[in-house]
Scaffold this motif. Structure first.
Motif, PDB file in Angstrom:
ATOM      1  N   ALA A 232       0.825  -1.213   0.000  1.00 37.34           N
ATOM      2  CA  ALA A 232       0.000   0.000   0.000  1.00 37.34           C
ATOM      3  C   ALA A 232       0.862   1.266   0.000  1.00 37.34           C
ATOM      4  CB  ALA A 232      -0.920   0.010   1.229  1.00 37.34           C
ATOM      5  N   TRP A 233       2.173   1.116  -0.187  1.00 39.07           N
ATOM      6  CA  TRP A 233       3.080   2.259  -0.026  1.00 39.07           C
ATOM      7  C   TRP A 233       2.737   3.402  -0.982  1.00 39.07           C
ATOM      8  CZ3 TRP A 233       6.374   5.350  -2.728  1.00 39.07           C
ATOM      9  CH2 TRP A 233       7.232   6.153  -1.972  1.00 39.07           C
ATOM     10  N   ALA A 234       2.528   3.094  -2.239  1.00 39.15           N
ATOM     11  CA  ALA A 234       2.305   4.157  -3.230  1.00 39.15           C
ATOM     12  C   ALA A 234       1.047   4.951  -2.908  1.00 39.15           C
ATOM     13  CB  ALA A 234       2.198   3.551  -4.635  1.00 39.15           C
ATOM     14  N   ILE A 235      -0.024   4.273  -2.537  1.00 37.02           N
ATOM     15  CA  ILE A 235      -1.272   4.958  -2.198  1.00 37.02           C
ATOM     16  C   ILE A 235      -1.070   5.876  -1.007  1.00 37.02           C
ATOM     17  CG2 ILE A 235      -3.613   4.585  -1.297  1.00 37.02           C
ATOM     18  CD1 ILE A 235      -3.598   1.944  -2.961  1.00 37.02           C
ATOM     19  N   ALA A 252      -0.026  22.953  -7.180  1.00 37.35           N
ATOM     20  CA  ALA A 252       0.873  21.861  -6.805  1.00 37.35           C
ATOM     21  C   ALA A 252       0.139  20.617  -6.330  1.00 37.35           C
ATOM     22  CB  ALA A 252       1.825  22.336  -5.705  1.00 37.35           C
ATOM     23  N   THR A 253      -1.141  20.527  -6.580  1.00 41.29           N
ATOM     24  CA  THR A 253      -1.894  19.376  -6.089  1.00 41.29           C
ATOM     25  C   THR A 253      -2.971  18.957  -7.080  1.00 41.29           C
ATOM     26  OG1 THR A 253      -3.241  18.536  -4.265  1.00 41.29           O
ATOM     27  CG2 THR A 253      -3.531  20.830  -4.837  1.00 41.29           C
ATOM     28  N   PRO A 254      -3.230  17.652  -7.186  1.00 39.66           N
ATOM     29  CA  PRO A 254      -4.353  17.200  -8.007  1.00 39.66           C
ATOM     30  C   PRO A 254      -5.673  17.553  -7.335  1.00 39.66           C
ATOM     31  CG  PRO A 254      -3.299  15.337  -6.906  1.00 39.66           C
ATOM     32  CD  PRO A 254      -2.463  16.544  -6.610  1.00 39.66           C
ATOM     33  N   SER A 255      -6.749  17.536  -8.114  1.00 40.39           N
ATOM     34  CA  SER A 255      -8.055  17.907  -7.569  1.00 40.39           C
ATOM     35  C   SER A 255      -8.675  16.799  -6.736  1.00 40.39           C
ATOM     36  CB  SER A 255      -9.015  18.269  -8.714  1.00 40.39           C
ATOM     37  OG  SER A 255      -9.120  17.196  -9.639  1.00 40.39           O
ATOM     38  N   GLY A 256      -8.134  15.609  -6.802  1.00 39.22           N
ATOM     39  CA  GLY A 256      -8.641  14.505  -6.022  1.00 39.22           C
ATOM     40  C   GLY A 256      -8.012  13.200  -6.457  1.00 39.22           C
ATOM     41  N   MET A 257      -8.454  12.123  -5.822  1.00 43.66           N
ATOM     42  CA  MET A 257      -7.894  10.801  -6.099  1.00 43.66           C
ATOM     43  C   MET A 257      -8.950   9.758  -5.747  1.00 43.66           C
ATOM     44  SD  MET A 257      -4.340   9.191  -4.535  1.00 43.66           S
ATOM     45  CE  MET A 257      -4.879   8.811  -2.864  1.00 43.66           C
ATOM     46  N   ILE A 258      -8.990   8.699  -6.507  1.00 49.60           N
ATOM     47  CA  ILE A 258      -9.859   7.560  -6.209  1.00 49.60           C
ATOM     48  C   ILE A 258      -8.995   6.314  -6.100  1.00 49.60           C
ATOM     49  CG2 ILE A 258     -11.565   5.979  -7.210  1.00 49.60           C
ATOM     50  CD1 ILE A 258     -13.070   8.389  -8.286  1.00 49.60           C
ATOM     51  N   VAL A 259      -9.294   5.484  -5.106  1.00 48.54           N
ATOM     52  CA  VAL A 259      -8.635   4.182  -4.978  1.00 48.54           C
ATOM     53  C   VAL A 259      -9.691   3.095  -5.099  1.00 48.54           C
ATOM     54  CG1 VAL A 259      -7.156   2.696  -3.606  1.00 48.54           C
ATOM     55  CG2 VAL A 259      -6.899   5.180  -3.446  1.00 48.54           C
ATOM     56  N   CYS A 260      -9.480   2.179  -6.039  1.00 50.16           N
ATOM     57  CA  CYS A 260     -10.373   1.033  -6.254  1.00 50.16           C
ATOM     58  C   CYS A 260      -9.743  -0.182  -5.574  1.00 50.16           C
ATOM     59  CB  CYS A 260     -10.549   0.768  -7.741  1.00 50.16           C
ATOM     60  SG  CYS A 260     -11.188   2.186  -8.667  1.00 50.16           S
ATOM     61  N   GLN A 261     -10.456  -0.754  -4.628  1.00 54.26           N
ATOM     62  CA  GLN A 261      -9.916  -1.815  -3.777  1.00 54.26           C
ATOM     63  C   GLN A 261     -10.697  -3.114  -3.977  1.00 54.26           C
ATOM     64  OE1 GLN A 261     -10.499  -0.999   0.396  1.00 54.26           O
ATOM     65  NE2 GLN A 261      -8.771  -2.272   1.034  1.00 54.26           N
TER      66      GLN A 261
END
Length: 418
Positions: A232-235, A252-261
């Motif tokens: 899970a290091w990268a996440i 300097a930042t993305p607008s968001g992130m989604i993680v599919c598990q």
């Protein structure tokens, strides 16, 4: 008299390759046939393995005489909490800018992510690794048909390693602000090649510079290396860098992130279809509105998620004894895959198979990207009854001490002919 219908003009579509391959394997009567196509874990006898921790959870749940009522639309809150803890760590998971819903396994999470991005983010492009899990393309084709799918280089066939420079160059030259990039969290499918920590940091640099929206696909946590935290290091790095604590400048930042598990591989719950989607927003942005739109999409598509597998995962993650047993189960699977990697490589070297086979041992997770051509893969199936995907992806769980020498000789035969 015949009746015409628009339905009569629809072409017959082929079955997805991995499923067609399994179907062909099942019909094959050759006694030494070997299935290296399907992405499911098998034990040393090449039989489905029910994790002992899962069996114990099933028996416990059976004794409880529980009902079968509908779950809430976003799933069981106690389950999504534990799923979030597992992926982000209990400390990070407490932050209010991570919101989670239960999904129909990892495929359902990816499809929900694509629907959500297509409707509300509206990117111009989605960047997908070349190669990738084939369903990524189908999911985005159906959920976001107006979004152009672009490939970023990932595999270098000459070195059989990560084409990192090509990946970065493509994102640098072609990606636009608000575009989506799909990243495999660990055990990249199909190559089994993951970026190093330093490379992940540079990928994050380009994500920040171009203001891309990241969708992580996490299907192998624990299964890849046997270490839940390492996988899970990268996440966790992306979350801590961009979304934890004080807000970074917008530039300097993305607008968001989604993680599919997914819990299919690391719990062996393939048919139960258990997964989760985690939406991350910047600290200054409330996720409440986005959450309600995710819930609306779930309601339209499945109404509410499945129950039994969720109960299995939840009880395992919350019961200390079962949790400890499960972590050992995960290590058992990861260790067996690592052993057969080494066995196949050594066998190929011992019998003098043409070429260098170090990449088989270097790669990680369930799959090996062998480097075999379509012609060679076809001969493996037609002559030796060894089944793998046409792109040369081998599912190592189909190997064991009884068939590894046979498979090595078959590979030697096809490579020595070229």
């Amino acid at each position: 008299m015949t009746h015409s219908s628009i339905l009569s003009d629809l072409p017959v579509l082929p079955l997805a390759e991995s499923f067609a391959l399994t179907e062909a394997y099942n019909l094959d009567t050759f006694p030494k046939k070997v299935n290296l196509g399907q992405g499911v874990y098998r034990d040393e006898e090449c039989q489905p393995w029910i994790l002992p921790s899962v069996r114990s959870a099933e028996e416990f749940l059976h004794r409880q005489h529980l009902n079968h009522e509908y779950l809430p639309i976003p799933g069981a809150a106690e389950f999504t909490k534990e799923a979030r803890n597992l992926l982000f760590s209990p400390q990070l998971a407490q932050n209010e800018n991570i919101t989670s819903v239960q999904t129909v396994a990892g495929t359902g999470a990816n499809h929900l992510a694509a629907l959500f991005c297509a409707r509300y983010l509206r990117p111009k492009h989605v960047f997908i690794s070349d190669p990738t899990w084939d369903n990524h393309h189908l999911i985005w084709e159906t959920a976001g048909p107006d979004i152009k799918r672009k490939l970023y280089p990932y595999y270098d066939p000459l070195t059989r390693s990560l084409n990192f420079d090509g990946m970065i160059a493509e994102l640098e030259n072609s990606a636009e602000e608000n575009d989506v990039v799909i990243l495999h969290a660990c055990a990249h499918n199909p190559t089994g090649i993951d970026p190093t920590h330093t490379q992940w940091e540079k990928i994050a640099d380009i994500v920040a510079k171009k203001r891309l929206f990241v969708v992580f696909d996490s299907a192998y946590q624990g299964f890849a290396s046997g270490d839940l935290d390492a996988d899970a290091w990268a996440i966790r790095y992306f979350y801590s860098r961009f979304f934890e604590g004080a807000s970074l400048p917008i530039s300097a930042t993305p607008s968001g992130m989604i993680v599919c598990q997914s819990f299919s591989k690391n719990f062996g719950l393939y048919g139960e279809r258990i997964g989760a989607l985690h939406l991350v927003t910047p600290p200054s942005v409330s996720p409440r509105g986005a959450y309600t739109h995710l819930v609306r999409l779930i309601r339209a598509e499945i109404s509410c998620p499945s129950l039994f597998g969720e109960r299995c995962v939840h009880i395992i993650l919350t019961d200390p004894e079962l949790r400890s047993k499960w972590e050992e189960d995960v290590k058992t699977m990861a260790s067996r895959i690592q052993r057969v990697r080494m066995s196949l490589k050594l066998e190929l070297e011992n019998i003098g198979a043409q070429g260098n086979w170090d990449h088989i041992e270097r790669q990680i997770g369930m799959f090996s990207y062998t480097g075999l051509s379509k012609t060679q893969v076809r001969r493996l199936k037609d002559v030796h009854h060894v089944y793998m995907l046409e792109n040369g992806r081998m599912s190592l769980s189909g190997l064991n001490g009884k068939n590894v020498a046979y498979v090595a000789r078959a590979i030697k035969d096809v490579v020595d002919r070229d």
